[in-house]
Design an enzyme around this catalytic site. Structure first.
Site, mmCIF file in Angstrom:
data_model
loop_
_atom_site.group_PDB
_atom_site.id
_atom_site.type_symbol
_atom_site.label_atom_id
_atom_site.label_comp_id
_atom_site.label_asym_id
_atom_site.label_seq_id
_atom_site.Cartn_x
_atom_site.Cartn_y
_atom_site.Cartn_z
ATOM 1 N N TYR A 74 28.318 2.274 -5.343
ATOM 2 C CA TYR A 74 27.605 1.367 -4.448
ATOM 3 C C TYR A 74 27.005 2.198 -3.317
ATOM 4 O O TYR A 74 27.701 2.632 -2.408
ATOM 5 C CB TYR A 74 28.587 0.315 -3.920
ATOM 6 C CG TYR A 74 28.030 -0.735 -2.987
ATOM 7 C CD1 TYR A 74 26.670 -0.863 -2.727
ATOM 8 C CD2 TYR A 74 28.894 -1.638 -2.374
ATOM 9 C CE1 TYR A 74 26.183 -1.840 -1.885
ATOM 10 C CE2 TYR A 74 28.422 -2.624 -1.515
ATOM 11 C CZ TYR A 74 27.071 -2.718 -1.264
ATOM 12 O OH TYR A 74 26.595 -3.686 -0.411
ATOM 13 N N LYS A 81 24.637 0.582 -7.744
ATOM 14 C CA LYS A 81 23.926 -0.424 -6.960
ATOM 15 C C LYS A 81 23.288 0.317 -5.799
ATOM 16 O O LYS A 81 23.979 0.835 -4.926
ATOM 17 C CB LYS A 81 24.883 -1.499 -6.447
ATOM 18 C CG LYS A 81 24.228 -2.501 -5.505
ATOM 19 C CD LYS A 81 25.242 -3.429 -4.856
ATOM 20 C CE LYS A 81 24.551 -4.347 -3.846
ATOM 21 N NZ LYS A 81 25.519 -5.206 -3.125
#
Length: 310
Positions: free
Chosen positions: A147, A177
């Site tokens: 992330y 992400k």
């Protein structure tokens, strides 16, 4: 180092809702809203995957025990309804992250994700990769997603540099992400990704640009209540109808720009979700302040003036 393959190799694509954490008015976790929340996402928004306990979910304001309870409830109630439940396990403490990763594996999460620690910050890509390896080493069968959120964490290591050689170190690595405005770095992540990775974009108001760069999907908070419209954006893009895709993206930008003038923080976003969905997700937890009701109502009215019913 484990060389076990992850349990699931299904790519994470399309829209992924970054879920809000339901609280009671007293600020305690409200698990009773998760079932209706899932039904709302699938039936009203056409969103079939979720990213739990992330930034939108106020994970850094939750205890490890609370994050476990939430993750387990999402995984249990998602069975037969959602395609994938990705559980964010990142913490300031490596031991806490490992505890959450083990738990996610035990409850059958479809994947785990971790953010970079933001107090004692890793200063190099190698240090950050080593941290991520230690997190994933306790749950080697679960697909892992990095992330990338530099504006929040203050960790300015490029996403592309983190990906360098990552699958040799972390065999369960399946993508990232990417929540940032550096489209050059994002493009490099896509360019150097493997076919079995998913490169997902996390800045909702710039999704179309990321799709052009090669994003396979997106994770975001506004997909909780704008998912049905954003699915039309993706469909238009895939059909080559850029005029339609741009029109929808510009509408999203108009709404978000209007909301930002009223202070579009997590508290406002959560109350907007309450207004638009009819769910009762409660207030945010301090230090995030509750939203003035008039602000959320004004944004909801703007939403209805911009977007037709799905």
């Amino acid at each position: 180092m484990s060389i076990m393959a992850p349990a699931s190799d299904k790519n994470l694509t399309g829209l992924v809702a970054a879920t809000f954490t339901p609280f009671t008015s007293e600020g305690e976790i409200n698990l009773s809203e998760i079932g209706p929340y899932i039904d709302y996402l699938t039936e009203k928004q056409g969103v079939n995957s979720v990213f739990v306990n992330g930034t939108t979910g106020e994970s850094m304001s939750l205890s490890v025990a609370e994050r476990k309870i939430l993750a387990e409830a999402w995984c249990q109630k998602a069975k037969g309804k959602l395609d994938q439940v990705i559980v964010h396990v990142g913490c300031m403490s490596l031991k806490d992250s490992q505890e959450l990763a083990r738990h996610a594996e035990q409850i059958g999460a479809d994947g785990i994700a971790a953010i970079a620690p933001s107090f004692f910050k890793p200063s190099t890509a190698d240090t950050l990769r080593t941290f991520l390896y230690e997190v994933t080493s306790v749950a080697p069968t679960v697909p892992f997603y990095y992330y990338h959120l530099p504006d929040f964490t203050g960790v300015k290591v490029l996403g592309r540099d983190v990906l360098e050689g990552i699958e040799k170190l972390i065999p369960s690595f399946r993508g990232l992400k990417f929540t940032g405005n550096d489209l050059m770095d994002f493009g490099q992540c896509v360019s150097h990704s493997q076919p079995h990775w998913s490169v997902l974009y996390g800045v909702d108001e710039q999704l179309l640009a990321a799709l052009v760069m090669g994003a396979q999907g997106a994770v975001g908070s506004t997909y909780n209540y704008m998912g049905c419209h954003v699915n039309k954006l993706i469909s238009a893009f895939e059909k080559g109808d850029l005029n339609q895709a741009r029109a929808i993206q510009f509408k999203m930008q108009e709404l978000i720009s209007y909301a930002k003038k009223l202070g579009f923080d997590l508290g406002v976003n959560k109350q907007l979700m309450n207004e638009l969905s009819g769910l009762s997700l409660g207030p945010p937890r301090l230090p995030v302040m509750p939203c003035p009701y008039t602000h959320a109502l004004s944004i909801a009215q703007k939403y209805h003036s911009i977007f037709p019913e799905c």
